[in-house]
Design a protein around this motif. Structure first.
Motif, PDB file in Angstrom:
ATOM      1  N   MET A   1       0.854  -1.209   0.000  1.00 63.78           N
ATOM      2  CA  MET A   1       0.000   0.000   0.000  1.00 63.78           C
ATOM      3  C   MET A   1       0.882   1.248   0.000  1.00 63.78           C
ATOM      4  SD  MET A   1      -2.723   1.357   2.853  1.00 63.78           S
ATOM      5  CE  MET A   1      -3.834  -0.010   2.548  1.00 63.78           C
ATOM      6  N   ILE A   2       0.539   2.220  -0.862  1.00 62.88           N
ATOM      7  CA  ILE A   2       1.285   3.465  -0.922  1.00 62.88           C
ATOM      8  C   ILE A   2       0.790   4.384   0.184  1.00 62.88           C
ATOM      9  CG2 ILE A   2       1.827   5.474  -2.328  1.00 62.88           C
ATOM     10  CD1 ILE A   2       1.424   3.709  -4.782  1.00 62.88           C
ATOM     11  N   LEU A   3       1.694   4.870   1.003  1.00 65.11           N
ATOM     12  CA  LEU A   3       1.317   5.682   2.144  1.00 65.11           C
ATOM     13  C   LEU A   3       1.299   7.163   1.833  1.00 65.11           C
ATOM     14  CD1 LEU A   3       3.400   3.817   4.879  1.00 65.11           C
ATOM     15  CD2 LEU A   3       1.017   3.457   4.248  1.00 65.11           C
ATOM     16  N   SER A   4       2.072   7.595   0.850  1.00 65.97           N
ATOM     17  CA  SER A   4       2.182   9.020   0.566  1.00 65.97           C
ATOM     18  C   SER A   4       2.628   9.231  -0.872  1.00 65.97           C
ATOM     19  CB  SER A   4       3.205   9.663   1.522  1.00 65.97           C
ATOM     20  OG  SER A   4       3.547  10.958   1.085  1.00 65.97           O
ATOM     21  N   PRO A   5       2.104  10.276  -1.549  1.00 67.26           N
ATOM     22  CA  PRO A   5       2.554  10.575  -2.913  1.00 67.26           C
ATOM     23  C   PRO A   5       4.006  11.045  -2.971  1.00 67.26           C
ATOM     24  CG  PRO A   5       1.107  12.316  -2.106  1.00 67.26           C
ATOM     25  CD  PRO A   5       1.037  11.204  -1.095  1.00 67.26           C
ATOM     26  N   LEU A   6       4.630  11.266  -1.819  1.00 64.08           N
ATOM     27  CA  LEU A   6       6.017  11.727  -1.784  1.00 64.08           C
ATOM     28  C   LEU A   6       6.977  10.708  -2.382  1.00 64.08           C
ATOM     29  CD1 LEU A   6       8.011  13.923  -0.820  1.00 64.08           C
ATOM     30  CD2 LEU A   6       8.103  12.741   1.396  1.00 64.08           C
ATOM     31  N   TRP A   7       6.539   9.444  -2.484  1.00 62.51           N
ATOM     32  CA  TRP A   7       7.433   8.410  -3.000  1.00 62.51           C
ATOM     33  C   TRP A   7       7.913   8.715  -4.416  1.00 62.51           C
ATOM     34  CZ3 TRP A   7       6.965   5.416  -7.368  1.00 62.51           C
ATOM     35  CH2 TRP A   7       5.750   5.461  -8.029  1.00 62.51           C
ATOM     36  N   LEU A   8       7.052   9.354  -5.246  1.00 60.15           N
ATOM     37  CA  LEU A   8       7.409   9.585  -6.642  1.00 60.15           C
ATOM     38  C   LEU A   8       8.507  10.632  -6.795  1.00 60.15           C
ATOM     39  CD1 LEU A   8       6.973   8.865  -9.551  1.00 60.15           C
ATOM     40  CD2 LEU A   8       5.039  10.451  -9.643  1.00 60.15           C
ATOM     41  N   PRO A   9       8.367  11.864  -6.239  1.00 58.82           N
ATOM     42  CA  PRO A   9       9.489  12.808  -6.350  1.00 58.82           C
ATOM     43  C   PRO A   9      10.749  12.309  -5.647  1.00 58.82           C
ATOM     44  CG  PRO A   9       7.777  13.672  -4.890  1.00 58.82           C
ATOM     45  CD  PRO A   9       7.194  12.490  -5.593  1.00 58.82           C
ATOM     46  N   ALA A  10      10.584  11.559  -4.545  1.00 58.22           N
ATOM     47  CA  ALA A  10      11.754  11.013  -3.856  1.00 58.22           C
ATOM     48  C   ALA A  10      12.493  10.043  -4.763  1.00 58.22           C
ATOM     49  CB  ALA A  10      11.326  10.315  -2.562  1.00 58.22           C
ATOM     50  N   THR A  11      11.748   9.229  -5.516  1.00 60.70           N
ATOM     51  CA  THR A  11      12.371   8.260  -6.421  1.00 60.70           C
ATOM     52  C   THR A  11      13.059   8.955  -7.594  1.00 60.70           C
ATOM     53  OG1 THR A  11      10.713   6.585  -5.842  1.00 60.70           O
ATOM     54  CG2 THR A  11      11.911   6.270  -7.898  1.00 60.70           C
ATOM     55  N   SER A 232      37.006  15.651  -5.001  1.00 64.08           N
ATOM     56  CA  SER A 232      36.058  15.009  -5.914  1.00 64.08           C
ATOM     57  C   SER A 232      35.315  13.868  -5.238  1.00 64.08           C
ATOM     58  CB  SER A 232      36.798  14.470  -7.153  1.00 64.08           C
ATOM     59  OG  SER A 232      37.899  13.662  -6.764  1.00 64.08           O
ATOM     60  N   SER A 233      35.998  13.157  -4.346  1.00 55.95           N
ATOM     61  CA  SER A 233      35.374  12.007  -3.695  1.00 55.95           C
ATOM     62  C   SER A 233      34.250  12.414  -2.754  1.00 55.95           C
ATOM     63  CB  SER A 233      36.430  11.213  -2.909  1.00 55.95           C
ATOM     64  OG  SER A 233      37.404  10.670  -3.764  1.00 55.95           O
ATOM     65  N   SER A 234      34.401  13.566  -2.099  1.00 58.26           N
ATOM     66  CA  SER A 234      33.370  13.994  -1.150  1.00 58.26           C
ATOM     67  C   SER A 234      32.055  14.281  -1.870  1.00 58.26           C
ATOM     68  CB  SER A 234      33.829  15.233  -0.379  1.00 58.26           C
ATOM     69  OG  SER A 234      34.107  16.313  -1.255  1.00 58.26           O
ATOM     70  N   LEU A 235      32.125  14.801  -3.104  1.00 54.98           N
ATOM     71  CA  LEU A 235      30.896  15.052  -3.861  1.00 54.98           C
ATOM     72  C   LEU A 235      30.202  13.742  -4.208  1.00 54.98           C
ATOM     73  CD1 LEU A 235      28.968  17.020  -5.129  1.00 54.98           C
ATOM     74  CD2 LEU A 235      30.420  17.113  -7.164  1.00 54.98           C
ATOM     75  N   VAL A 236      31.007  12.698  -4.480  1.00 57.19           N
ATOM     76  CA  VAL A 236      30.427  11.371  -4.715  1.00 57.19           C
ATOM     77  C   VAL A 236      29.642  10.929  -3.484  1.00 57.19           C
ATOM     78  CG1 VAL A 236      30.962   8.921  -5.020  1.00 57.19           C
ATOM     79  CG2 VAL A 236      32.147  10.630  -6.398  1.00 57.19           C
ATOM     80  N   GLY A 237      30.235  11.138  -2.299  1.00 55.00           N
ATOM     81  CA  GLY A 237      29.563  10.752  -1.060  1.00 55.00           C
ATOM     82  C   GLY A 237      28.293  11.546  -0.814  1.00 55.00           C
ATOM     83  N   VAL A 238      28.337  12.843  -1.075  1.00 55.19           N
ATOM     84  CA  VAL A 238      27.154  13.690  -0.870  1.00 55.19           C
ATOM     85  C   VAL A 238      26.021  13.250  -1.800  1.00 55.19           C
ATOM     86  CG1 VAL A 238      26.230  16.018  -1.142  1.00 55.19           C
ATOM     87  CG2 VAL A 238      28.448  15.684  -0.037  1.00 55.19           C
ATOM     88  N   LEU A 239      26.342  13.050  -3.084  1.00 56.44           N
ATOM     89  CA  LEU A 239      25.323  12.618  -4.044  1.00 56.44           C
ATOM     90  C   LEU A 239      24.798  11.230  -3.689  1.00 56.44           C
ATOM     91  CD1 LEU A 239      27.010  13.860  -7.336  1.00 56.44           C
ATOM     92  CD2 LEU A 239      24.908  14.750  -6.320  1.00 56.44           C
ATOM     93  N   SER A 240      25.690  10.372  -3.202  1.00 56.30           N
ATOM     94  CA  SER A 240      25.279   9.035  -2.802  1.00 56.30           C
ATOM     95  C   SER A 240      24.280   9.090  -1.661  1.00 56.30           C
ATOM     96  CB  SER A 240      26.496   8.204  -2.390  1.00 56.30           C
ATOM     97  OG  SER A 240      26.106   6.945  -1.899  1.00 56.30           O
ATOM     98  N   ALA A 241      24.575   9.919  -0.654  1.00 55.81           N
ATOM     99  CA  ALA A 241      23.672  10.031   0.498  1.00 55.81           C
ATOM    100  C   ALA A 241      22.330  10.619   0.094  1.00 55.81           C
ATOM    101  CB  ALA A 241      24.325  10.888   1.582  1.00 55.81           C
ATOM    102  N   LEU A 242      22.346  11.637  -0.762  1.00 58.64           N
ATOM    103  CA  LEU A 242      21.093  12.245  -1.221  1.00 58.64           C
ATOM    104  C   LEU A 242      20.265  11.234  -2.023  1.00 58.64           C
ATOM    105  CD1 LEU A 242      22.340  15.789  -2.326  1.00 58.64           C
ATOM    106  CD2 LEU A 242      20.961  15.231  -0.300  1.00 58.64           C
ATOM    107  N   GLY A 243      20.957  10.502  -2.920  1.00 57.36           N
ATOM    108  CA  GLY A 243      20.259   9.497  -3.701  1.00 57.36           C
ATOM    109  C   GLY A 243      19.693   8.387  -2.826  1.00 57.36           C
ATOM    110  N   SER A 244      20.504   7.902  -1.887  1.00 62.29           N
ATOM    111  CA  SER A 244      20.054   6.836  -1.005  1.00 62.29           C
ATOM    112  C   SER A 244      18.893   7.293  -0.127  1.00 62.29           C
ATOM    113  CB  SER A 244      21.211   6.354  -0.115  1.00 62.29           C
ATOM    114  OG  SER A 244      22.209   5.734  -0.886  1.00 62.29           O
ATOM    115  N   ALA A 245      18.938   8.556   0.315  1.00 62.95           N
ATOM    116  CA  ALA A 245      17.823   9.088   1.107  1.00 62.95           C
ATOM    117  C   ALA A 245      16.532   9.040   0.293  1.00 62.95           C
ATOM    118  CB  ALA A 245      18.123  10.514   1.552  1.00 62.95           C
ATOM    119  N   GLY A 246      16.633   9.347  -1.010  1.00 63.04           N
ATOM    120  CA  GLY A 246      15.466   9.268  -1.876  1.00 63.04           C
ATOM    121  C   GLY A 246      14.969   7.840  -2.038  1.00 63.04           C
ATOM    122  N   TRP A 247      15.923   6.909  -2.300  1.00 61.32           N
ATOM    123  CA  TRP A 247      15.532   5.502  -2.449  1.00 61.32           C
ATOM    124  C   TRP A 247      14.883   4.981  -1.172  1.00 61.32           C
ATOM    125  CZ3 TRP A 247      15.105   4.309  -7.132  1.00 61.32           C
ATOM    126  CH2 TRP A 247      16.082   4.550  -8.106  1.00 61.32           C
TER     127      TRP A 247
END
Length: 304
Positions: A1-11, A232-247
């Motif tokens: 069951m989908i609990l919130s429409p927020l799942w789509l922009p997060a994905t 350069s590596s720190s930006l990879v980590g930041v993007l990774s965390a933001l992406g993972s938070a969305g997933w």
């Protein structure tokens, strides 16, 4: 069951950030080993996840959930599967270009749907299953770019090293999603988004310790390289965390298969990054495959 429409922009945010992060990891691959290139997403991602957790907690309030052995077990399994999947994906890039390497791993949508059906009992609308099938066809078109679309060509494409690494990565990413879902469900409290960001920080911290210890033991020079390449590596980590938070937010609010299937839109972002960031020229077949994936995503969303 989908609990919130927020799942789509997060994905969608997760797909964009993951594509950007993977493109940057591909560039780091020339300076770092497979393990070190994988480590930076957790080494620099854990502090970002902590900032996200504290920021959300201060704004939304609530009580941080208590740690349990059940939660820690599922978080550990998710973390280990994600480490191995990331390493396999980076290895796939060494055999084919960035866009095609990612395409093989995108079978994770279909694999995730089957794993979630068996492990979690999550089923989808028939139209969504059709969309998953259409998206898989788009992935096959991308993976067969430059080969004949015949059973023989499909077999030849599937048994090559890039395909095996990509398929293995897709399977492990599918397991990661299921374990993330189980970890979230094991936390007690009313706020699934707080649970998702909290679980992300705990898992990233464990991944940093696990993969960091391995790299320090087996490749100490690469650990130093991961630390000295922090700009350069720190930006990879930041993007990774933001992406993972969305997933992880998507997994907390919607079925795993639905989130992973919509996440296939990442292939469109991948072709754009491949062309304008890595200066790789997608072929007409690759563009056709990406459009097929988009059609599949639209069917998945329509059937939700």
């Amino acid at each position: 069951m989908i609990l919130s429409p927020l799942w789509l922009p997060a994905t969608l945010l997760a797909a964009l950030c993951q594509t950007w992060r993977t493109a940057m990891q591909q560039k780091l691959r020339g300076r770092l080993s497979v393990n070190a290139a994988g480590l930076v997403r957790f080494l620099y991602g854990a502090p970002t996840a902590l900032v996200l957790l504290l920021g959300y907690w201060l704004v939304a309030g609530g009580t941080l959930p208590a740690l349990t052995w059940r939660f820690l077990g599922f978080a550990l399994l998710a973390g280990l599967c994600q480490i191995l999947a990331t390493n396999l994906l980076i290895m796939a890039f060494g055999y084919r270009n960035f866009a095609v390497g990612t395409a093989y791993s995108k079978t994770e949508a279909a694999q995730s749907a089957l794993i979630a059906l068996v492990a979690l009992g999550e089923n989808l609308h028939p139209l969504s299953w059709v969309g998953i099938g259409v998206g898989l066809c788009g992935v096959l078109v991308l993976s067969l770019a430059g080969r004949e679309l015949t059973p023989r060509g499909l077999l030849a494409a599937t048994v090559q090293p890039a395909a095996l690494c990509g398929l293995g990565a897709g399977f492990l990413f599918g397991l990661t999603a299921v374990f993330i879902k189980l970890a979230n469900q094991s936390l007690i409290g009313p706020d699934p988004i707080l649970h998702a960001v909290y679980a992300l920080f705990i898992t990233n911290s464990m991944q940093t310790v696990i993969q960091g210890a391995y790299v320090a033991w087996r490749e100490p020079a690469q650990l130093r390289a991961a630390l000295t390449s922090w700009r350069s590596s720190s930006l990879v980590g930041v993007l990774s965390a933001l992406g993972s938070a969305g997933w992880w937010t998507g997994f907390a609010l919607a079925p795993v298969a639905l989130v992973r299937s919509v996440g296939q839109v990442e292939m469109v972002f991948t072709l754009l990054f491949s062309r304008f960031y890595l200066n790789e020229r997608p072929s007409r077949i690759e563009v056709a495959g990406a459009l097929t994936i988009v059609a599949g995503v639209l069917l998945v969303v329509a059937g939700r």
